[in-house]
Write a protein that holds these residues in place. Sequence first.
Motif, PDB file in Angstrom:
ATOM      1  N   PHE A 213     -13.819  -8.898 -22.591  1.00  0.00           N
ATOM      2  CA  PHE A 213     -14.663  -9.624 -23.545  1.00  0.00           C
ATOM      3  C   PHE A 213     -13.889 -10.059 -24.793  1.00  0.00           C
ATOM      4  CE2 PHE A 213     -18.167  -7.262 -21.287  1.00  0.00           C
ATOM      5  CZ  PHE A 213     -18.754  -8.405 -20.739  1.00  0.00           C
ATOM      6  N   ASN A 214     -12.547  -9.985 -24.664  1.00  0.00           N
ATOM      7  CA  ASN A 214     -11.651 -10.451 -25.752  1.00  0.00           C
ATOM      8  C   ASN A 214     -11.844  -9.713 -27.083  1.00  0.00           C
ATOM      9  OD1 ASN A 214     -10.079 -12.355 -24.430  1.00  0.00           O
ATOM     10  ND2 ASN A 214     -11.710 -13.886 -24.559  1.00  0.00           N
ATOM     11  N   LEU A 215     -12.263  -8.454 -27.014  1.00  0.00           N
ATOM     12  CA  LEU A 215     -12.426  -7.672 -28.236  1.00  0.00           C
ATOM     13  C   LEU A 215     -11.148  -6.894 -28.568  1.00  0.00           C
ATOM     14  CD1 LEU A 215     -16.036  -6.356 -27.488  1.00  0.00           C
ATOM     15  CD2 LEU A 215     -15.388  -8.161 -29.103  1.00  0.00           C
ATOM     16  N   LYS A 216     -10.295  -6.726 -27.554  1.00  0.00           N
ATOM     17  CA  LYS A 216      -9.005  -6.055 -27.763  1.00  0.00           C
ATOM     18  C   LYS A 216      -7.949  -6.727 -26.901  1.00  0.00           C
ATOM     19  CE  LYS A 216      -9.448  -1.319 -29.402  1.00  0.00           C
ATOM     20  NZ  LYS A 216      -9.340   0.084 -29.101  1.00  0.00           N
ATOM     21  N   ARG A 217      -6.696  -6.559 -27.310  1.00  0.00           N
ATOM     22  CA  ARG A 217      -5.576  -7.107 -26.539  1.00  0.00           C
ATOM     23  C   ARG A 217      -5.337  -6.255 -25.295  1.00  0.00           C
ATOM     24  NH1 ARG A 217      -0.857 -10.175 -27.682  1.00  0.00           N
ATOM     25  NH2 ARG A 217      -1.458 -10.461 -29.848  1.00  0.00           N
ATOM     26  N   ASP A 218      -4.999  -6.906 -24.185  1.00  0.00           N
ATOM     27  CA  ASP A 218      -4.677  -6.183 -22.950  1.00  0.00           C
ATOM     28  C   ASP A 218      -3.479  -5.253 -23.200  1.00  0.00           C
ATOM     29  OD1 ASP A 218      -3.267  -5.807 -20.256  1.00  0.00           O
ATOM     30  OD2 ASP A 218      -5.106  -6.812 -19.636  1.00  0.00           O
ATOM     31  N   PRO A 219      -3.534  -3.982 -22.731  1.00  0.00           N
ATOM     32  CA  PRO A 219      -2.441  -3.040 -23.034  1.00  0.00           C
ATOM     33  C   PRO A 219      -1.063  -3.481 -22.532  1.00  0.00           C
ATOM     34  CG  PRO A 219      -3.983  -2.117 -21.410  1.00  0.00           C
ATOM     35  CD  PRO A 219      -4.624  -3.339 -21.962  1.00  0.00           C
ATOM     36  N   TYR A 220      -1.034  -4.262 -21.449  1.00  0.00           N
ATOM     37  CA  TYR A 220       0.264  -4.729 -20.922  1.00  0.00           C
ATOM     38  C   TYR A 220       0.780  -5.949 -21.683  1.00  0.00           C
ATOM     39  CZ  TYR A 220      -0.177  -1.860 -16.643  1.00  0.00           C
ATOM     40  OH  TYR A 220      -0.282  -0.828 -15.744  1.00  0.00           O
ATOM     41  N   ASP A 221      -0.105  -6.560 -22.477  1.00  0.00           N
ATOM     42  CA  ASP A 221       0.277  -7.797 -23.184  1.00  0.00           C
ATOM     43  C   ASP A 221       1.053  -7.442 -24.457  1.00  0.00           C
ATOM     44  OD1 ASP A 221       0.551 -10.249 -24.314  1.00  0.00           O
ATOM     45  OD2 ASP A 221      -1.593 -10.654 -24.572  1.00  0.00           O
ATOM     46  N   THR A 222       2.343  -7.177 -24.257  1.00  0.00           N
ATOM     47  CA  THR A 222       3.198  -6.768 -25.378  1.00  0.00           C
ATOM     48  C   THR A 222       4.215  -7.867 -25.713  1.00  0.00           C
ATOM     49  OG1 THR A 222       4.708  -5.738 -23.791  1.00  0.00           O
ATOM     50  CG2 THR A 222       3.020  -4.317 -24.770  1.00  0.00           C
ATOM     51  N   PHE A 223       3.943  -9.074 -25.221  1.00  0.00           N
ATOM     52  CA  PHE A 223       4.950 -10.148 -25.304  1.00  0.00           C
ATOM     53  C   PHE A 223       5.224 -10.605 -26.735  1.00  0.00           C
ATOM     54  CE2 PHE A 223       3.087 -10.166 -21.093  1.00  0.00           C
ATOM     55  CZ  PHE A 223       4.234 -10.019 -20.330  1.00  0.00           C
ATOM     56  N   LYS A 224       4.194 -10.570 -27.562  1.00  0.00           N
ATOM     57  CA  LYS A 224       4.379 -10.964 -28.958  1.00  0.00           C
ATOM     58  C   LYS A 224       5.368 -10.006 -29.637  1.00  0.00           C
ATOM     59  CE  LYS A 224       1.619 -12.152 -33.044  1.00  0.00           C
ATOM     60  NZ  LYS A 224       0.282 -12.070 -33.662  1.00  0.00           N
ATOM     61  N   TYR A 225       5.169  -8.720 -29.380  1.00  0.00           N
ATOM     62  CA  TYR A 225       6.051  -7.696 -29.946  1.00  0.00           C
ATOM     63  C   TYR A 225       7.497  -7.907 -29.460  1.00  0.00           C
ATOM     64  CZ  TYR A 225       8.340  -3.177 -30.571  1.00  0.00           C
ATOM     65  OH  TYR A 225       9.237  -2.192 -30.894  1.00  0.00           O
ATOM     66  N   ILE A 226       7.653  -8.094 -28.135  1.00  0.00           N
ATOM     67  CA  ILE A 226       9.008  -8.224 -27.561  1.00  0.00           C
ATOM     68  C   ILE A 226       9.695  -9.489 -28.086  1.00  0.00           C
ATOM     69  CG2 ILE A 226      10.380  -8.378 -25.437  1.00  0.00           C
ATOM     70  CD1 ILE A 226       7.957  -6.989 -23.997  1.00  0.00           C
ATOM     71  N   GLU A 400      29.442  -3.212 -21.384  1.00  0.00           N
ATOM     72  CA  GLU A 400      28.175  -3.916 -21.597  1.00  0.00           C
ATOM     73  C   GLU A 400      27.043  -3.018 -21.108  1.00  0.00           C
ATOM     74  OE1 GLU A 400      27.293  -8.420 -21.112  1.00  0.00           O
ATOM     75  OE2 GLU A 400      26.916  -7.511 -19.157  1.00  0.00           O
ATOM     76  N   PHE A 401      26.158  -2.644 -22.026  1.00  0.00           N
ATOM     77  CA  PHE A 401      25.071  -1.729 -21.694  1.00  0.00           C
ATOM     78  C   PHE A 401      23.845  -2.517 -21.246  1.00  0.00           C
ATOM     79  CE2 PHE A 401      21.480   1.002 -23.463  1.00  0.00           C
ATOM     80  CZ  PHE A 401      21.445   1.825 -22.352  1.00  0.00           C
ATOM     81  N   VAL A 402      23.335  -2.177 -20.049  1.00  0.00           N
ATOM     82  CA  VAL A 402      22.162  -2.877 -19.495  1.00  0.00           C
ATOM     83  C   VAL A 402      21.009  -1.881 -19.321  1.00  0.00           C
ATOM     84  CG1 VAL A 402      21.276  -4.312 -17.611  1.00  0.00           C
ATOM     85  CG2 VAL A 402      23.695  -4.470 -18.259  1.00  0.00           C
ATOM     86  N   PRO A 403      20.002  -1.920 -20.226  1.00  0.00           N
ATOM     87  CA  PRO A 403      18.812  -1.085 -20.063  1.00  0.00           C
ATOM     88  C   PRO A 403      17.669  -1.912 -19.461  1.00  0.00           C
ATOM     89  CG  PRO A 403      18.950  -1.885 -22.325  1.00  0.00           C
ATOM     90  CD  PRO A 403      20.034  -2.591 -21.551  1.00  0.00           C
ATOM     91  N   VAL A 404      16.799  -1.270 -18.682  1.00  0.00           N
ATOM     92  CA  VAL A 404      15.629  -1.956 -18.106  1.00  0.00           C
ATOM     93  C   VAL A 404      14.355  -1.317 -18.655  1.00  0.00           C
ATOM     94  CG1 VAL A 404      14.356  -2.536 -16.000  1.00  0.00           C
ATOM     95  CG2 VAL A 404      16.854  -2.573 -15.976  1.00  0.00           C
ATOM     96  N   PHE A 405      13.537  -2.135 -19.326  1.00  0.00           N
ATOM     97  CA  PHE A 405      12.222  -1.702 -19.809  1.00  0.00           C
ATOM     98  C   PHE A 405      11.185  -2.643 -19.196  1.00  0.00           C
ATOM     99  CE2 PHE A 405      14.675   0.825 -22.507  1.00  0.00           C
ATOM    100  CZ  PHE A 405      13.897   1.630 -23.329  1.00  0.00           C
ATOM    101  N   HIS A 406       9.951  -2.180 -19.069  1.00  0.00           N
ATOM    102  CA  HIS A 406       8.869  -3.026 -18.548  1.00  0.00           C
ATOM    103  C   HIS A 406       7.972  -3.470 -19.704  1.00  0.00           C
ATOM    104  CE1 HIS A 406      10.272  -0.930 -14.965  1.00  0.00           C
ATOM    105  NE2 HIS A 406       9.713  -1.893 -14.252  1.00  0.00           N
ATOM    106  N   ASN A 407       7.216  -4.527 -19.487  1.00  0.00           N
ATOM    107  CA  ASN A 407       6.317  -4.995 -20.551  1.00  0.00           C
ATOM    108  C   ASN A 407       5.311  -3.914 -20.949  1.00  0.00           C
ATOM    109  OD1 ASN A 407       5.400  -5.766 -17.799  1.00  0.00           O
ATOM    110  ND2 ASN A 407       3.552  -6.494 -18.812  1.00  0.00           N
ATOM    111  N   TYR A 408       4.814  -3.130 -19.946  1.00  0.00           N
ATOM    112  CA  TYR A 408       3.814  -2.099 -20.256  1.00  0.00           C
ATOM    113  C   TYR A 408       4.419  -0.909 -21.017  1.00  0.00           C
ATOM    114  CZ  TYR A 408       5.665  -0.453 -15.720  1.00  0.00           C
ATOM    115  OH  TYR A 408       6.490  -0.090 -14.684  1.00  0.00           O
ATOM    116  N   THR A 409       5.762  -0.780 -20.975  1.00  0.00           N
ATOM    117  CA  THR A 409       6.441   0.319 -21.672  1.00  0.00           C
ATOM    118  C   THR A 409       6.161   0.268 -23.177  1.00  0.00           C
ATOM    119  OG1 THR A 409       8.220   0.053 -20.061  1.00  0.00           O
ATOM    120  CG2 THR A 409       8.697   1.448 -21.926  1.00  0.00           C
ATOM    121  N   PHE A 410       5.943  -0.957 -23.693  1.00  0.00           N
ATOM    122  CA  PHE A 410       5.769  -1.133 -25.138  1.00  0.00           C
ATOM    123  C   PHE A 410       4.312  -0.999 -25.574  1.00  0.00           C
ATOM    124  CE2 PHE A 410       9.508  -3.511 -23.782  1.00  0.00           C
ATOM    125  CZ  PHE A 410      10.483  -2.958 -24.611  1.00  0.00           C
ATOM    126  N   SER A 411       3.432  -0.611 -24.638  1.00  0.00           N
ATOM    127  CA  SER A 411       2.001  -0.479 -24.977  1.00  0.00           C
ATOM    128  C   SER A 411       1.766   0.690 -25.928  1.00  0.00           C
ATOM    129  CB  SER A 411       1.182  -0.260 -23.699  1.00  0.00           C
ATOM    130  OG  SER A 411       1.496   0.998 -23.124  1.00  0.00           O
TER     131      SER A 411
END
Length: 434
Positions: A213-226, A400-411
Amino acid sequence: MLLVYTHKITPRIKFTFKHLCTRILGIPVSFTTKIETFIAHDSFKMSYTKQPLGKEIFIRSHDLLFEQGLSDPDLNITNWGDTKCFFFNGDKSALPYDIFAASFYLLSRYEEYLPHVKDEFGRYVAKESLAYKYKFLNQPVVDIWAYKFKAVLEQHYPDHEFKTRKYSIKPVIDVPSPYDFRLKGLMRTFGGTLKDLFAFRFKRLYYRYVVLFNLKRDPYDTFKYILNKQKQSKDRFHFFFLIGDYSTYDKGISVHRKDFVSLIKSVADYCVVGLKVSFFAIENKNVLNEEHKRMESIINTSLLESRNSFSKLNLPDLYRNLVELEVQEDYTMGYVNELGFRAGTCTPFFFYDLDYEVQTPLRINSYHVIDSALLKYSSLLDKKEKLQHIINQVKQVNGEFVPVFHNYTFSGHGRWKDFKELFNIILDSTDHDK
């Protein structure tokens, strides 16, 4: 230019020497089988064969780089200073081990072609590897060995100025699904609602509808932060979006959803965007071709990078398919449950096809830390220590350091509570702004 004399120039020799000498140490290298050419060369030179020619730098060669196909080489892993090595070659040699044969064994993933036990997803697991069994998985041994070789060169050629690399990072953001609740469609939303009810997950059920109902941001939607983090960083992030069809393994968003396509396009304005190859596309060339076309039509340019769903690798088939599609870089090489260096290096290298005995144009960026592997450490302090240890290992060899994080990791939800802090440690590990 380093001139290497050897009794036979093979694709394996070229591949390995170029990785250690040129990519790690910044030294161009060429090869000869002619003794007179070698003697006439008045600069950097060494011999890589069974017996020394004279007083040159001599490294006694193991047979591995002169063979074709697979054998079962005798690996006797022993301590070497603060690291380990194998293929001992005696005291006449400038180095006590054939680091080139040992490096080839790790870089080509030779052991993954030999019989081994797979996990439930059909993956090669860390516990099967030499590095895990002999406790050197947490060291980029190939790079460490290269620096030991550099020390020998410096001793023989004290006036030569060597290039030095600089430590760098290449953060990877993996997106199996951009949203937890949004854009899932009526049937999946209804099914998810029933699951929540039957499992008494009332908090999740509440959150689901607050988001819908668009009252809160989806927990996986961390794209603005990233993306804000990307704007503050000089190191480009590499995003991998799953656009394959819904299946048992992959439960992403339909690529026909305009909002999803818009998201990918907006991320591509700031970051490198690649394809997260779906589970079934790893095995099926036609499905891979379809996903490749889809992604190119979204980003309106050639697809250059990929990473596999579940970090599953079926060597050599998937890599061959990527070469055929002219994908240039892959980010799948790593372990989902362990931190460390699956290929023994923190320097990107090219995929060597052991069946065809050829170096391909596909560049492998092996990752060294993935968020899921950090979860096994219960406290934040432990996580920080383990992460910092790997960063320090890479820094010591200017890799060269390569770390892998997921979008939901930043929730910040549940088990991902402190992962933003861990990501910041990685971003702060470079000294760009200092």
